[in-house]
Design a protein around this motif. Structure first.
Motif, PDB file in Angstrom:
ATOM      1  N   LYS A 127       0.820  -1.218   0.000  1.00  0.00           N
ATOM      2  CA  LYS A 127       0.000   0.000   0.000  1.00  0.00           C
ATOM      3  C   LYS A 127       0.855   1.270   0.000  1.00  0.00           C
ATOM      4  O   LYS A 127       0.376   2.320  -0.400  1.00  0.00           O
ATOM      5  CB  LYS A 127      -0.976   0.003   1.171  1.00  0.00           C
ATOM      6  CG  LYS A 127      -0.340   0.087   2.532  1.00  0.00           C
ATOM      7  CD  LYS A 127      -1.390   0.021   3.620  1.00  0.00           C
ATOM      8  CE  LYS A 127      -0.767   0.064   5.000  1.00  0.00           C
ATOM      9  NZ  LYS A 127      -1.787  -0.051   6.029  1.00  0.00           N
ATOM     10  N   GLN A 128       2.116   1.180   0.422  1.00  0.00           N
ATOM     11  CA  GLN A 128       3.016   2.322   0.359  1.00  0.00           C
ATOM     12  C   GLN A 128       3.652   2.447  -1.023  1.00  0.00           C
ATOM     13  O   GLN A 128       3.999   3.543  -1.454  1.00  0.00           O
ATOM     14  CB  GLN A 128       4.134   2.170   1.402  1.00  0.00           C
ATOM     15  CG  GLN A 128       3.645   2.160   2.835  1.00  0.00           C
ATOM     16  CD  GLN A 128       4.744   1.759   3.805  1.00  0.00           C
ATOM     17  OE1 GLN A 128       5.403   0.738   3.608  1.00  0.00           O
ATOM     18  NE2 GLN A 128       4.942   2.561   4.839  1.00  0.00           N
ATOM     19  N   ALA A 137      -4.359   4.264  -4.983  1.00  0.00           N
ATOM     20  CA  ALA A 137      -4.269   3.368  -3.821  1.00  0.00           C
ATOM     21  C   ALA A 137      -5.631   2.725  -3.540  1.00  0.00           C
ATOM     22  O   ALA A 137      -6.267   2.983  -2.529  1.00  0.00           O
ATOM     23  CB  ALA A 137      -3.764   4.129  -2.603  1.00  0.00           C
ATOM     24  N   THR A 139      -7.890  -1.076  -3.540  1.00  0.00           N
ATOM     25  CA  THR A 139      -7.639  -2.467  -3.181  1.00  0.00           C
ATOM     26  C   THR A 139      -7.121  -3.297  -4.350  1.00  0.00           C
ATOM     27  O   THR A 139      -6.160  -4.058  -4.211  1.00  0.00           O
ATOM     28  CB  THR A 139      -8.914  -3.106  -2.612  1.00  0.00           C
ATOM     29  OG1 THR A 139      -9.352  -2.312  -1.499  1.00  0.00           O
ATOM     30  CG2 THR A 139      -8.663  -4.526  -2.151  1.00  0.00           C
ATOM     31  N   ILE A 142      -3.499  -2.451  -5.088  1.00  0.00           N
ATOM     32  CA  ILE A 142      -2.627  -2.896  -3.992  1.00  0.00           C
ATOM     33  C   ILE A 142      -2.421  -4.402  -4.074  1.00  0.00           C
ATOM     34  O   ILE A 142      -1.294  -4.894  -3.952  1.00  0.00           O
ATOM     35  CB  ILE A 142      -3.215  -2.483  -2.626  1.00  0.00           C
ATOM     36  CG1 ILE A 142      -3.182  -0.956  -2.494  1.00  0.00           C
ATOM     37  CG2 ILE A 142      -2.454  -3.141  -1.475  1.00  0.00           C
ATOM     38  CD1 ILE A 142      -3.951  -0.412  -1.307  1.00  0.00           C
ATOM     39  N   ARG A 146       0.955  -6.399  -4.744  1.00  0.00           N
ATOM     40  CA  ARG A 146       1.425  -7.407  -3.783  1.00  0.00           C
ATOM     41  C   ARG A 146       1.818  -8.693  -4.531  1.00  0.00           C
ATOM     42  O   ARG A 146       2.825  -9.315  -4.221  1.00  0.00           O
ATOM     43  CB  ARG A 146       0.351  -7.700  -2.736  1.00  0.00           C
ATOM     44  CG  ARG A 146       0.839  -8.675  -1.672  1.00  0.00           C
ATOM     45  CD  ARG A 146      -0.141  -8.834  -0.515  1.00  0.00           C
ATOM     46  NE  ARG A 146      -0.135  -7.625   0.289  1.00  0.00           N
ATOM     47  CZ  ARG A 146      -1.160  -6.802   0.441  1.00  0.00           C
ATOM     48  NH1 ARG A 146      -2.306  -7.052  -0.151  1.00  0.00           N
ATOM     49  NH2 ARG A 146      -1.065  -5.731   1.186  1.00  0.00           N
TER      50      ARG A 146
END
Length: 188
Positions: A127-128, A137, A139, A142, A146
């Motif tokens: 998230k950063q 940003a 879901t 992110i 990931r």
């Protein structure tokens, strides 16, 4: 005859109308661009996944000895050096890290992720990283990032020292560590 003030007001009003019209077009195009980026991202991920599966299964098929093989004659295939400008269909797009390999061989988004993590002062969460690589940003972005982070860990580009916290596995050529300025001739 129209006064100078009235003429300026009319021109200002017309310019404001054009600006509002362009802003509306930009909003529409931004929305369209984001949806097309999502489609592109999904297709790219699907292609990379299929390429990985093909590479994994073809590597297993050729590496498994048959009953008639003595074993020692089998030679592991040598990997060719990855050139940054060469894009081959069916090849692994995120190569395994090895000495001398720079982030230039990575697809753009992976290279951006590696560079952001390398520039950070410590481990980062997905998230950063997302806003720093130019994505909203949300879901979906992110989680997609990931997945890319996990792939970079599997391929040796990054480490996950704690669950969900990613750091550089190797110094990136051409970049300085955030703490490199603190090393004043340390002998350690």
């Amino acid at each position: 005859m129209v006064s100078l003030i009235e003429e300026l007001e009319a021109r200002e009003s017309a310019a404001r109308g054009r600006v509002e019209e362009l802003e509306a077009k930009i909003a529409d195009l931004t929305s369209l661009l984001e949806s097309e980026r999502e489609v592109w991202s999904r297709l790219r991920i699907a292609r990379e996944t299929v390429a990985e599966v093909i590479a994994d299964t073809s590597g297993l098929d050729s590496a498994e000895p048959t009953a008639g093989d003595a074993g020692p004659e089998m030679v592991a295939p040598q990997r060719e050096p990855v050139e940054p400008d060469v894009r081959v269909v069916g090849a692994i797009m995120v190569p395994h890290w090895r000495e001398g390999l720079t982030s230039d061989v990575l697809p753009d988004v992976y290279r951006d992720i590696v560079e952001v993590v390398a520039d950070a002062s410590g481990p980062m969460q997905a998230k950063q990283i997302v806003p720093r690589i130019g994505l909203p940003a949300v879901t979906g972005k992110i989680e997609g990032t990931r997945g890319k982070l996990k792939r970079l860990v599997q391929r040796g580009w990054l480490i996950e020292d704690q669950p969900g916290r990613f750091g550089p596995a190797h110094p990136v050529a051409g970049t300085k560590s955030a703490n490199s300025g603190n090393d004043k001739g340390s002998s350690l």
